[in-house]
Design an enzyme around this catalytic site. Structure first.
Site, short mmCIF file in Angstrom:
data_model
loop_
_atom_site.label_atom_id
_atom_site.label_comp_id
_atom_site.label_asym_id
_atom_site.label_seq_id
_atom_site.Cartn_x
_atom_site.Cartn_y
_atom_site.Cartn_z
CG HIS A 129 -2.99 -6.54 7.68
ND1 HIS A 129 -2.02 -5.93 6.92
CD2 HIS A 129 -3.98 -5.63 7.83
CE1 HIS A 129 -2.41 -4.70 6.61
NE2 HIS A 129 -3.59 -4.49 7.15
CG HIS A 160 -4.23 2.21 13.34
ND1 HIS A 160 -5.53 2.55 13.64
CD2 HIS A 160 -4.33 1.27 12.39
CE1 HIS A 160 -6.35 1.86 12.89
NE2 HIS A 160 -5.65 1.07 12.11
CG ASP A 168 -5.38 -1.38 14.46
OD1 ASP A 168 -4.34 -1.14 15.09
OD2 ASP A 168 -5.40 -1.64 13.23
CD GLU A 188 -4.67 -4.60 14.41
OE1 GLU A 188 -5.84 -5.05 14.50
OE2 GLU A 188 -4.22 -4.11 13.37
CG HIS A 200 -12.81 -3.28 9.96
ND1 HIS A 200 -11.71 -2.54 10.27
CD2 HIS A 200 -12.35 -4.49 9.57
CE1 HIS A 200 -10.62 -3.26 10.06
NE2 HIS A 200 -10.99 -4.45 9.63
CD1 TRP A 255 2.02 5.87 9.26
CD2 TRP A 255 0.14 4.86 9.98
NE1 TRP A 255 1.01 6.19 8.42
CE2 TRP A 255 -0.17 5.59 8.84
CE3 TRP A 255 -0.91 4.17 10.61
CZ2 TRP A 255 -1.44 5.65 8.29
CZ3 TRP A 255 -2.17 4.22 10.08
CH2 TRP A 255 -2.43 4.95 8.92
CG ASP A 307 -3.92 -2.33 2.46
OD1 ASP A 307 -4.82 -2.30 3.31
OD2 ASP A 307 -2.72 -2.51 2.75
NE ARG A 331 -3.14 -6.99 12.95
CZ ARG A 331 -4.25 -7.18 12.25
NH1 ARG A 331 -5.07 -8.16 12.55
NH2 ARG A 331 -4.54 -6.38 11.23
CD GLU A 363 -1.74 -3.72 10.45
OE1 GLU A 363 -2.70 -4.28 10.99
OE2 GLU A 363 -1.83 -2.62 9.88
CD GLU A 401 -7.89 -6.22 9.37
OE1 GLU A 401 -6.68 -6.53 9.37
OE2 GLU A 401 -8.30 -5.05 9.39
CE1 TYR A 451 -5.66 4.66 7.61
CE2 TYR A 451 -5.50 3.10 9.41
CZ TYR A 451 -5.43 3.39 8.06
OH TYR A 451 -5.14 2.39 7.17
CG ASN A 504 -2.06 0.92 1.18
OD1 ASN A 504 -2.33 1.51 0.14
ND2 ASN A 504 -2.75 1.07 2.29
NE ARG A 526 -10.27 -2.00 13.25
CZ ARG A 526 -9.35 -1.46 12.45
NH1 ARG A 526 -8.24 -2.11 12.17
NH2 ARG A 526 -9.53 -0.28 11.90
C1 CS2 Z 1 -5.22 -1.53 9.67
C2 CS2 Z 1 -5.05 -1.22 8.20
O1 CS2 Z 1 -6.54 -3.34 9.04
C3 CS2 Z 1 -5.80 -2.90 9.89
O2 CS2 Z 1 -5.54 -3.48 10.92
O3 CS2 Z 1 -4.09 -1.35 10.44
O4 CS2 Z 1 -5.94 -0.18 7.88
C4 CS2 Z 1 -3.66 -0.78 7.77
O5 CS2 Z 1 -3.36 0.47 8.31
C5 CS2 Z 1 -3.57 -0.73 6.27
O6 CS2 Z 1 -3.94 -1.97 5.75
C6 CS2 Z 1 -2.16 -0.36 5.85
O7 CS2 Z 1 -1.95 -0.55 4.51
MG MG Z 2 -3.98 -2.76 12.02
#
Ligand code: CS2
Ligand code: MG
Length: 402
Positions: A312, A212, A210, A236, A122, A402, A316, A283, A262, A339, A159, A37, A147
């Site tokens: 994960h 992040h 999550d 997460e 989600h 991030w 994407d 993950r 992930e 997921e 996000y 991604n 989640r």
């Molecule tokens: C996230 C994703 O799905 C998840 O757990 O962390 O949105 C992740 O940020 C993206 O897939 C990154 O490309």
């Molecule tokens: Mg994630």
């Protein structure tokens, strides 16, 4: 069974995907996801310029040897670009092996360890009330695990929150969007979300969240401790994942289960986390961790230490990756959760597939191979569009993790 063609297909049915398609001299084809991604063309070029020429004439049945050749044989090891490219080759070869054997890939991996693969959906909302209602929508549709993410007051463009139901798009076209982050607002707000969800929907389903990678170790430890009463399935990515020793500190303070990985691409990225039992769910994915061959090594190590999978599966990761993931999930003994963010209709049109979602579970395709393909004509109608994940900044303007 010699490889006669290896081509890279870039398409953007709503978002960018990179796919490797390998053809053998007896007419079999195999596909592998090569999507990274926001850095898609780096992998496309690594494949086209450096890997595809090495594949022509190789025996397609030698999956392990090809993996070793591309990983150990190259001086420069690891890294997301390299490992995503190796993953694409590896997965395409597993697809071909399944087709030549007339078996779905999960059979090649030892057969079923389970009948179906539990996924989490989600739930999201711009307020706690909206997110609580969205969790209810998932439960009403049979999901066993959800989640939950909610917009944080004062954090514009949190996000993972979108107006679309069931999914959000992690990247957006053009240059990276700036998003604001406030750890203080987040930590003040998020325990109330879990309180409201458990108060409304009870405890008879798995709840996930999550972070992040946004917290420091001590902040993550405090959050884990504060939310213990809500009995999360896992928290997460509480901290930036590459700092493996940070997880020791989190572990010392809380029994909230932890998931991470992930962004990992090698067993070296999670060796310490697994062997010190610092996490509960790993993950790593087929596409970003060196394909089925390398992911299996990670999951076997994890099995030894009681760590389960939690792959994960955001949008994407293409349907090619998801197809492979469901085969792995079906076969491994230490499966935890998968997921699942459903792809758009346009994406599903480009990648026809046989894996199916039903009532909170995914089922693998029974077709020989992975049971997924790329419709090259449809793919050609969706040209690549540069896109990036957002970049987070604090109120003082500095860049945040991030
Ligand atoms: C996230 C994703 O799905 C998840 O757990 O962390 O949105 C992740 O940020 C993206 O897939 C990154 O490309
Ligand atoms: Mg994630």
């Amino acid at each position: 069974m010699k490889i006669v063609d290896a081509k890279v297909i870039v398409t953007s049915p709503g978002r960018n995907f990179v796919t490797l398609k390998i053809t053998t001299d007896d007419g079999l084809t195999g596909v592998g996801d090569a999507t990274l991604n926001g850095r898609e063309l780096a992998v496309a070029s690594y494949l086209t310029e450096h890997v595809c020429p090495l594949l022509i004439g190789r025996d397609a049945s030698r999956i392990e040897d090809t993996w070793q050749f591309l990983y150990r044989g190259a001086y420069w090891r690891r890294g997301p670009v390299t490992m995503t490219a190796i993953a694409a080759v590896d997965v395409a070869l597993w697809d071909i092996k399944g087709k030549s054997a007339g078996l779905p890939v999960y059979q090649l991996l030892g057969g079923r360890s389970r009948d179906r693969v539990m996924v989490y959906g989600h739930a999201q909302g711009s307020t706690i009330e909206e997110t609580v209602a969205d969790v209810g929508r998932f439960l009403a549709r049979g999901y066993q695990a959800v989640r939950a993410q909610t917009a944080v007051p004062g954090v514009s463009g949190t996000y993972g929150i979108s107006s679309e139901p069931d999914r959000y798009e992690p990247a957006s076209a053009g240059l990276p969007e700036a998003s604001l982050w406030s750890t203080q607002s987040y930590l003040n707000h998020v325990p109330d979300l879990f309180d409201a969800i458990r108060d409304t929907h009870g405890y008879d389903f798995q709840l996930l969240h999550d972070v992040h990678h946004r917290l420091s170790p001590i902040e993550a430890a405090g959050l884990g401790k504060a939310i213990e009463p809500y009995r999360l399935f896992c928290l997460e990515d509480p901290t930036p994942a590459e700092d493996q020793t940070a997880f020791r500190l989190i572990r010392q303070h809380t029994t909230t289960p932890i998931a991470t990985g992930e962004v990992f691409n090698s067993i070296m990225d999670c060796q310490q986390l697994i062997t010190e039992r610092l996490i509960d769910y790993i993950r790593t994915t087929v596409v970003h961790a060196g394909g089925i061959t390398h992911l299996r090594r990670i999951l076997s190590l994890a099995e030894l230490y009681g760590v389960r999978s939690g792959a994960h599966g955001a949008t994407d990761l293409s349907p090619v990756c998801l197809a492979a993931a469901v085969h792995v999930d079906t076969a491994i003994p230490n499966f935890g959760i998968q997921e699942y963010m459903p792809h758009t209709d346009a994406t599903n049109e480009v990648f026809p597939h046989g894996h199916r979602f039903h009532d909170g579970y995914l089922y693998p395709s029974e077709e020989p191979g992975l049971g997924v393909d790329i419709d090259e004509e449809a793919a050609a109608t969706y040209p690549y569009q540069r896109a990036y994940l957002p970049v987070a900044r604090l109120h003082d303007g500095s860049v945040h993790d991030w």
